[in-house]
Design a protein around this motif. Structure first.
Motif, PDB file in Angstrom:
ATOM      1  N   ASP A   9      31.245  43.286  40.609  1.00 12.93           N
ATOM      2  CA  ASP A   9      32.115  42.987  41.455  1.00 12.93           C
ATOM      3  C   ASP A   9      33.400  43.548  42.278  1.00 12.93           C
ATOM      4  OD1 ASP A   9      33.260  41.916  44.376  1.00 12.93           O
ATOM      5  OD2 ASP A   9      31.975  40.319  44.384  1.00 12.93           O
ATOM      6  N   PRO A  10      33.176  44.805  42.623  1.00 16.37           N
ATOM      7  CA  PRO A  10      34.643  45.507  43.251  1.00 16.37           C
ATOM      8  C   PRO A  10      35.433  44.383  43.997  1.00 16.37           C
ATOM      9  CG  PRO A  10      32.817  45.344  45.382  1.00 16.37           C
ATOM     10  CD  PRO A  10      32.088  44.948  43.761  1.00 16.37           C
ATOM     11  N   HIS A  11      35.440  43.394  44.507  1.00 21.19           N
ATOM     12  CA  HIS A  11      36.495  42.555  44.857  1.00 21.19           C
ATOM     13  C   HIS A  11      37.202  42.220  43.586  1.00 21.19           C
ATOM     14  CE1 HIS A  11      33.156  42.232  48.768  1.00 21.19           C
ATOM     15  NE2 HIS A  11      35.579  42.203  49.186  1.00 21.19           N
ATOM     16  N   MET A  12      36.654  42.198  42.510  1.00 23.45           N
ATOM     17  CA  MET A  12      37.288  42.054  41.004  1.00 23.45           C
ATOM     18  C   MET A  12      38.521  42.525  40.582  1.00 23.45           C
ATOM     19  SD  MET A  12      36.126  38.837  39.946  1.00 23.45           S
ATOM     20  CE  MET A  12      36.508  38.805  38.514  1.00 23.45           C
ATOM     21  N   ALA A  13      39.010  44.142  41.424  1.00 23.98           N
ATOM     22  CA  ALA A  13      39.571  45.286  41.094  1.00 23.98           C
ATOM     23  C   ALA A  13      40.773  44.336  41.300  1.00 23.98           C
ATOM     24  CB  ALA A  13      39.038  46.259  42.592  1.00 23.98           C
ATOM     25  N   LYS A  14      41.276  43.567  42.216  1.00 17.90           N
ATOM     26  CA  LYS A  14      41.701  42.907  42.549  1.00 17.90           C
ATOM     27  C   LYS A  14      43.460  41.745  40.840  1.00 17.90           C
ATOM     28  CE  LYS A  14      41.206  38.835  44.983  1.00 17.90           C
ATOM     29  NZ  LYS A  14      40.594  37.585  45.526  1.00 17.90           N
ATOM     30  N   MET A  15      42.458  41.404  40.421  1.00 19.72           N
ATOM     31  CA  MET A  15      42.710  41.290  39.120  1.00 19.72           C
ATOM     32  C   MET A  15      42.615  42.381  38.019  1.00 19.72           C
ATOM     33  SD  MET A  15      40.166  38.074  39.500  1.00 19.72           S
ATOM     34  CE  MET A  15      39.369  36.820  40.499  1.00 19.72           C
ATOM     35  N   LEU A  16      42.761  43.382  38.033  1.00 19.23           N
ATOM     36  CA  LEU A  16      43.159  44.459  37.174  1.00 19.23           C
ATOM     37  C   LEU A  16      43.951  45.131  37.557  1.00 19.23           C
ATOM     38  CD1 LEU A  16      39.872  45.946  36.626  1.00 19.23           C
ATOM     39  CD2 LEU A  16      40.661  44.465  34.895  1.00 19.23           C
ATOM     40  N   ARG A  17      45.029  44.517  36.629  1.00 22.94           N
ATOM     41  CA  ARG A  17      47.412  44.998  36.766  1.00 22.94           C
ATOM     42  C   ARG A  17      46.700  46.568  36.376  1.00 22.94           C
ATOM     43  NH1 ARG A  17      52.626  42.282  35.481  1.00 22.94           N
ATOM     44  NH2 ARG A  17      53.293  44.071  34.958  1.00 22.94           N
ATOM     45  N   LEU A  18      47.609  47.528  37.340  1.00 24.42           N
ATOM     46  CA  LEU A  18      47.581  49.118  36.550  1.00 24.42           C
ATOM     47  C   LEU A  18      49.388  49.456  37.281  1.00 24.42           C
ATOM     48  CD1 LEU A  18      46.426  51.086  35.140  1.00 24.42           C
ATOM     49  CD2 LEU A  18      45.086  51.702  36.295  1.00 24.42           C
ATOM     50  N   ASP A  19      50.104  49.748  36.233  1.00 26.56           N
ATOM     51  CA  ASP A  19      50.802  49.533  36.618  1.00 26.56           C
ATOM     52  C   ASP A  19      51.095  51.072  36.933  1.00 26.56           C
ATOM     53  OD1 ASP A  19      51.961  47.136  36.423  1.00 26.56           O
ATOM     54  OD2 ASP A  19      52.443  46.574  34.367  1.00 26.56           O
ATOM     55  N   THR A  20      52.384  51.646  37.583  1.00 25.25           N
ATOM     56  CA  THR A  20      52.867  53.034  37.870  1.00 25.25           C
ATOM     57  C   THR A  20      52.807  54.123  36.173  1.00 25.25           C
ATOM     58  OG1 THR A  20      53.723  52.549  39.615  1.00 25.25           O
ATOM     59  CG2 THR A  20      53.907  54.554  38.791  1.00 25.25           C
TER      60      THR A  20
END
Length: 106
Positions: A75-86
């Motif tokens: 589910d694309p809503h799970m993207a919020k749980m994938l931390r990706l820093d600058t």
């Protein structure tokens, strides 16, 4: 329905006991629309990857997180749980026929 927000370079004043500035937001794409775009990218690069070649994708963290959900088939809503820093990178790949995250946020 969730909507991504796009920052507009216009400020407005909010009336209250103290005046302060805040950013105005305009509605952007829905998460489903972003996921559809990301899924299309996955489908375009998959044959290249299956042929044993590497693909480099460079973009902002938000779209890369959504792209990762489409790579994994979740589910694309799970993207919020994938931390990706600058200024960090991640590596997606295949493991025993499954799409996986090889490295994340390095």
């Amino acid at each position: 329905m969730h909507r991504c927000k796009r920052l507009i370079a216009r400020k407005s004043y909010v009336r209250s006991s103290r005046r302060f500035r805040r950013w105005q937001y305009a509605p952007g794409e829905t998460i489903e629309q972003v996921a559809a775009r990301a899924a299309q990218v996955v489908q375009e690069v998959l044959p290249v990857i299956m042929d044993g070649q590497d693909v480099l994708l460079v973009a902002h963290a938000h779209i890369l997180r959504v792209l990762t959900t489409q790579w994994l088939g979740i589910d694309p809503h799970m993207a919020k749980m994938l931390r990706l820093d600058t200024a960090h990178y991640s590596s997606l790949g295949m493991y025993k026929g499954d799409r996986v995250i090889e490295h994340w946020n390095l």
